[in-house]
Design a protein around this motif. Structure first.
Motif, mmCIF file in Angstrom:
data_model
loop_
_atom_site.group_PDB
_atom_site.id
_atom_site.type_symbol
_atom_site.label_atom_id
_atom_site.label_comp_id
_atom_site.label_asym_id
_atom_site.label_seq_id
_atom_site.Cartn_x
_atom_site.Cartn_y
_atom_site.Cartn_z
ATOM 1 N N GLY A 34 7.066 -0.436 1.989
ATOM 2 C CA GLY A 34 7.832 0.426 1.120
ATOM 3 C C GLY A 34 6.798 1.601 0.526
ATOM 4 O O GLY A 34 7.363 2.836 0.607
ATOM 5 N N ALA A 35 5.597 1.593 0.757
ATOM 6 C CA ALA A 35 4.871 2.721 0.778
ATOM 7 C C ALA A 35 4.932 3.647 1.546
ATOM 8 O O ALA A 35 4.613 5.150 1.459
ATOM 9 C CB ALA A 35 3.136 2.251 0.842
ATOM 10 N N ILE A 36 5.161 3.223 3.148
ATOM 11 C CA ILE A 36 5.347 4.110 4.006
ATOM 12 C C ILE A 36 6.604 4.872 3.995
ATOM 13 O O ILE A 36 6.891 6.073 4.440
ATOM 14 C CB ILE A 36 5.368 3.226 5.492
ATOM 15 C CG1 ILE A 36 3.891 2.885 5.782
ATOM 16 C CG2 ILE A 36 5.843 4.189 6.656
ATOM 17 C CD1 ILE A 36 3.949 1.885 7.102
ATOM 18 N N LEU A 37 7.603 4.166 3.425
ATOM 19 C CA LEU A 37 8.917 4.706 3.285
ATOM 20 C C LEU A 37 8.853 5.703 2.125
ATOM 21 O O LEU A 37 9.534 6.713 2.256
ATOM 22 C CB LEU A 37 10.241 3.629 3.135
ATOM 23 C CG LEU A 37 10.371 2.671 4.100
ATOM 24 C CD1 LEU A 37 11.619 1.721 3.837
ATOM 25 C CD2 LEU A 37 10.993 3.495 5.380
ATOM 26 N N LEU A 38 8.202 5.401 1.163
ATOM 27 C CA LEU A 38 8.130 6.167 0.253
ATOM 28 C C LEU A 38 7.239 7.594 0.466
ATOM 29 O O LEU A 38 7.994 8.672 0.182
ATOM 30 C CB LEU A 38 7.529 5.724 -1.140
ATOM 31 C CG LEU A 38 7.008 6.640 -2.307
ATOM 32 C CD1 LEU A 38 8.396 7.047 -2.976
ATOM 33 C CD2 LEU A 38 6.125 5.789 -3.475
ATOM 34 N N THR A 41 9.483 9.570 2.433
ATOM 35 C CA THR A 41 10.368 10.658 1.588
ATOM 36 C C THR A 41 9.915 11.800 0.728
ATOM 37 O O THR A 41 10.316 12.637 0.679
ATOM 38 C CB THR A 41 11.047 9.595 0.680
ATOM 39 O OG1 THR A 41 11.667 8.524 1.324
ATOM 40 C CG2 THR A 41 12.169 10.058 -0.347
ATOM 41 N N LEU A 42 8.731 11.532 0.535
ATOM 42 C CA LEU A 42 8.051 12.635 -0.046
ATOM 43 C C LEU A 42 7.490 13.719 0.910
ATOM 44 O O LEU A 42 6.947 14.827 0.389
ATOM 45 C CB LEU A 42 6.586 11.979 -0.829
ATOM 46 C CG LEU A 42 6.845 11.160 -1.853
ATOM 47 C CD1 LEU A 42 5.866 10.677 -2.716
ATOM 48 C CD2 LEU A 42 7.782 12.070 -3.166
#
Length: 256
Positions: A34-38, A41-42
């Motif tokens: 989840g952290a990598i995907l977030l 996205t940023l």
């Protein structure tokens, strides 16, 4: 009296499987993904191979391994497929398809070895299960049909068990399927049936009065279809725990 109750409570806690540790690792894997995907996205620039479906397969395989404590090879198959396609992306000049046949033979060989060593794995798992009080019916040496050791690779299996002191076992299907009939079997206590279905599945027939738990089974791109007759009261003294991994396949449970 209070000290006796406290000692009893501590003893019960020690007999419980360490599920919290397993959930911790699974949660850490999900948080990392989840952290990598977030961050992506940023606008954080990650290599393209990190956010790709082959890497997703590798992560799913590791999550499966953590969930079942690496008891079987299903996690290795999923992660291996992801690694195979990831290598083809990272090194497009390598003709990865040339390795498909030898790797397939190696995989089948490992499966055969798994079957040959099944009794050793079974003893190891039974010792662990008895440590946590999961197996309550384990008296005397095993006899024929007391414990299932079924493997089907690119084929099918059909088995009917009549033993009245059934001890559970393992069912492995790879690109195959079959039917296991336990309607005439019986046991007392708690037993465990390990299942590994990759691109296949099994129809499992059990008596309606057995208490069946599938909470420890993991299904990825597959499912567990419980079609038992729930109008029949279950006997808590006869509990069957089904655990394992189902990938691109299914487990059909019936009581008829």
């Amino acid at each position: 009296m209070d000290s006796i109750q406290q000692d009893s409570a501590r003893s019960q806690d020690q007999q419980q499987p360490p599920k919290n540790k397993k959930n911790l690792w699974a949660g850490l894997i999900l948080l990392a993904v989840g952290a990598i995907l977030l961050l992506n996205t940023l606008g954080v620039d990650f290599p393209s191979w990190i956010i790709s479906w082959p890497m997703g397969l590798i992560v799913i395989g590791l999550a499966i391994g953590v969930s079942n404590k690496f008891r079987d090879f299903s996690w290795l198959v999923v992660s291996g497929v992801g690694t195979f396609f990831l290598i083809s992306r990272l090194f497009p000049d390598i003709q990865v398809y040339r390795f498909i046949l030898p790797v397939a033979f190696i995989a089948v060989g490992l499966i055969v070895l798994y079957g040959a060593k099944g009794s050793w794995f079974s003893r190891k798992r039974r010792d662990e299960d008895k440590q946590y009080g999961l197996v309550t019916d384990d008296s005397g040496p095993l006899t024929e049909d007391q414990r299932l050791e079924l493997i089907a690779v690119f084929g099918g299996i059909k088995k009917t068990v009549y033993n009245k002191n059934f001890r559970g076992g393992e069912i492995v299907t790879i690109f195959g399927g079959g039917e296991v009939n336990l309607l005439n079997a019986d046991f007392n206590g708690t037993i465990i049936l390990e299942v590994v279905h990759l691109f296949g599945g099994v129809k499992l027939q059990v008596p309606a009065h057995w208490e069946v738990s599938t909470s420890e089974a993991v299904a990825v791109f597959g499912g567990i279809d419980d079609k038992r007759n729930f109008s029949v009261p279950t006997d808590p003294a006869k509990k069957l725990i089904i655990r394992g991994t189902i990938i691109f396949g299914g487990l059909d449970i019936r009581s008829y």
